[in-house]
Design a protein around this motif. Structure first.
Motif, PDB file in Angstrom:
ATOM      1  N   TYR A  40       0.839  -1.105   0.116  1.00  0.00           N
ATOM      2  CA  TYR A  40       0.057  -0.082  -0.171  1.00  0.00           C
ATOM      3  C   TYR A  40       0.724   1.188  -0.059  1.00  0.00           C
ATOM      4  O   TYR A  40       0.414   2.300  -0.850  1.00  0.00           O
ATOM      5  CB  TYR A  40      -0.910  -0.149   1.200  1.00  0.00           C
ATOM      6  CG  TYR A  40      -2.009   0.816   0.884  1.00  0.00           C
ATOM      7  CD1 TYR A  40      -3.300   0.632   0.091  1.00  0.00           C
ATOM      8  CD2 TYR A  40      -2.214   2.045   1.629  1.00  0.00           C
ATOM      9  CE1 TYR A  40      -4.359   1.398  -0.160  1.00  0.00           C
ATOM     10  CE2 TYR A  40      -3.272   2.909   1.315  1.00  0.00           C
ATOM     11  CZ  TYR A  40      -4.358   2.725   0.424  1.00  0.00           C
ATOM     12  OH  TYR A  40      -5.437   3.441  -0.124  1.00  0.00           O
ATOM     13  N   PRO A  41       1.989   1.653   0.635  1.00  0.00           N
ATOM     14  CA  PRO A  41       2.372   0.847   1.852  1.00  0.00           C
ATOM     15  C   PRO A  41       1.842   1.600   2.981  1.00  0.00           C
ATOM     16  O   PRO A  41       1.476   2.726   3.104  1.00  0.00           O
ATOM     17  CB  PRO A  41       3.896   1.087   1.917  1.00  0.00           C
ATOM     18  CG  PRO A  41       4.034   2.344   1.026  1.00  0.00           C
ATOM     19  CD  PRO A  41       2.880   2.463   0.090  1.00  0.00           C
ATOM     20  N   ALA A  42       1.422   0.898   4.373  1.00  0.00           N
ATOM     21  CA  ALA A  42       1.011   1.362   5.460  1.00  0.00           C
ATOM     22  C   ALA A  42       1.525   0.695   6.855  1.00  0.00           C
ATOM     23  O   ALA A  42       1.741  -0.486   6.463  1.00  0.00           O
ATOM     24  CB  ALA A  42      -0.601   1.338   5.585  1.00  0.00           C
ATOM     25  N   VAL A  43       1.396   1.386   7.681  1.00  0.00           N
ATOM     26  CA  VAL A  43       1.792   0.473   9.040  1.00  0.00           C
ATOM     27  C   VAL A  43       0.721   0.937  10.053  1.00  0.00           C
ATOM     28  O   VAL A  43       0.363   2.116  10.109  1.00  0.00           O
ATOM     29  CB  VAL A  43       3.255   0.922   9.601  1.00  0.00           C
ATOM     30  CG1 VAL A  43       3.408   0.287  10.895  1.00  0.00           C
ATOM     31  CG2 VAL A  43       4.228   0.871   8.615  1.00  0.00           C
ATOM     32  N   SER A  49      -5.535   1.643  22.976  1.00  0.00           N
ATOM     33  CA  SER A  49      -6.904   2.352  23.084  1.00  0.00           C
ATOM     34  C   SER A  49      -7.261   3.021  21.548  1.00  0.00           C
ATOM     35  O   SER A  49      -8.190   2.746  21.180  1.00  0.00           O
ATOM     36  CB  SER A  49      -7.094   3.253  24.048  1.00  0.00           C
ATOM     37  OG  SER A  49      -6.920   2.888  25.469  1.00  0.00           O
ATOM     38  N   ILE A  50      -6.280   3.547  21.152  1.00  0.00           N
ATOM     39  CA  ILE A  50      -6.294   4.145  19.580  1.00  0.00           C
ATOM     40  C   ILE A  50      -5.366   3.289  18.583  1.00  0.00           C
ATOM     41  O   ILE A  50      -4.341   2.721  19.172  1.00  0.00           O
ATOM     42  CB  ILE A  50      -5.826   5.315  19.765  1.00  0.00           C
ATOM     43  CG1 ILE A  50      -6.754   6.463  20.672  1.00  0.00           C
ATOM     44  CG2 ILE A  50      -5.686   6.038  18.319  1.00  0.00           C
ATOM     45  CD1 ILE A  50      -5.976   7.697  20.789  1.00  0.00           C
ATOM     46  N   MET A  51      -6.067   3.075  17.380  1.00  0.00           N
ATOM     47  CA  MET A  51      -5.303   2.497  16.369  1.00  0.00           C
ATOM     48  C   MET A  51      -5.050   3.807  15.314  1.00  0.00           C
ATOM     49  O   MET A  51      -5.970   4.285  15.109  1.00  0.00           O
ATOM     50  CB  MET A  51      -5.962   1.377  15.674  1.00  0.00           C
ATOM     51  CG  MET A  51      -5.219   0.827  14.408  1.00  0.00           C
ATOM     52  SD  MET A  51      -4.887  -0.657  13.826  1.00  0.00           S
ATOM     53  CE  MET A  51      -6.591  -1.465  14.574  1.00  0.00           C
ATOM     54  N   LEU A  52      -3.762   3.754  14.852  1.00  0.00           N
ATOM     55  CA  LEU A  52      -3.546   4.708  13.885  1.00  0.00           C
ATOM     56  C   LEU A  52      -3.086   3.985  12.670  1.00  0.00           C
ATOM     57  O   LEU A  52      -2.290   3.024  12.853  1.00  0.00           O
ATOM     58  CB  LEU A  52      -2.469   5.462  14.384  1.00  0.00           C
ATOM     59  CG  LEU A  52      -2.443   6.537  15.455  1.00  0.00           C
ATOM     60  CD1 LEU A  52      -1.109   7.418  15.585  1.00  0.00           C
ATOM     61  CD2 LEU A  52      -3.575   7.474  15.055  1.00  0.00           C
ATOM     62  N   THR A  53      -3.518   4.388  11.556  1.00  0.00           N
ATOM     63  CA  THR A  53      -3.084   3.800  10.180  1.00  0.00           C
ATOM     64  C   THR A  53      -2.251   5.018   9.801  1.00  0.00           C
ATOM     65  O   THR A  53      -2.529   5.958   9.314  1.00  0.00           O
ATOM     66  CB  THR A  53      -4.096   3.741   9.070  1.00  0.00           C
ATOM     67  OG1 THR A  53      -5.484   2.727   9.932  1.00  0.00           O
ATOM     68  CG2 THR A  53      -3.836   2.980   8.137  1.00  0.00           C
ATOM     69  N   LEU A  54      -0.866   4.515   9.430  1.00  0.00           N
ATOM     70  CA  LEU A  54       0.231   5.520   8.921  1.00  0.00           C
ATOM     71  C   LEU A  54       0.173   5.151   7.470  1.00  0.00           C
ATOM     72  O   LEU A  54       0.705   4.053   7.193  1.00  0.00           O
ATOM     73  CB  LEU A  54       1.350   5.404   9.623  1.00  0.00           C
ATOM     74  CG  LEU A  54       1.266   5.418  11.203  1.00  0.00           C
ATOM     75  CD1 LEU A  54       2.632   5.224  11.780  1.00  0.00           C
ATOM     76  CD2 LEU A  54       0.743   6.966  11.503  1.00  0.00           C
TER      77      LEU A  54
END
Length: 132
Positions: A40-43, A49-54
């Motif tokens: 994609y690229p993504a991490v 508690s929180i999820m981040l899509t970078l």
């Protein structure tokens, strides 16, 4: 009327320095890497508690965010448990050489305190201790 939503599921951030931004959260702040999408690229990272899509920016010259002229994320605010943790984060960010907009200070008259810095891709991140 009751709210139709039930909190934050995740926040997606476009970053220019994917690995450095992921390390900011995982190495500096102790978050966990949940998964990756190399094509994609993504991490994906989470503090539990929180999820981040970078997401990695596709442009060679992405436009930086200007809080006074662009619509979008002004900053990401993360809650911390106490002043000691706030100070520890400040010290880690300072030691890393990343830009600190302002060190821990009172919000108005207090007792809440906060600080603001920039993660490696230039996104403003606030750390907030409620103080009550």
């Amino acid at each position: 009327m009751s709210a139709l939503t039930q909190g934050l599921q995740h926040v997606g951030l476009t970053v220019t320095r994917l690995e450095e931004s992921a390390s900011f959260f995982t190495q500096l702040l102790g978050w966990k890497e949940v998964s990756r999408k190399p094509d994609y690229p993504a991490v994906f990272v989470s503090d539990g508690s929180i999820m981040l899509t970078l997401w990695e920016a596709k442009s060679d010259q992405p436009a930086g965010f200007d809080r006074r002229t662009h619509v979008g994320l002004h900053h990401l605010a993360l809650r911390v448990d106490d002043e000691k943790t706030l100070q520890e984060i400040h010290d880690r960010v300072a030691d890393s050489g990343l830009n600190i907009e302002f060190p821990p200070e009172y919000v108005g008259e207090g007792p809440s305190r906060h600080m603001m810095c920039y993660e490696p891709s230039g996104i403003r991140v606030e750390f907030f201790f409620n103080g009550s």
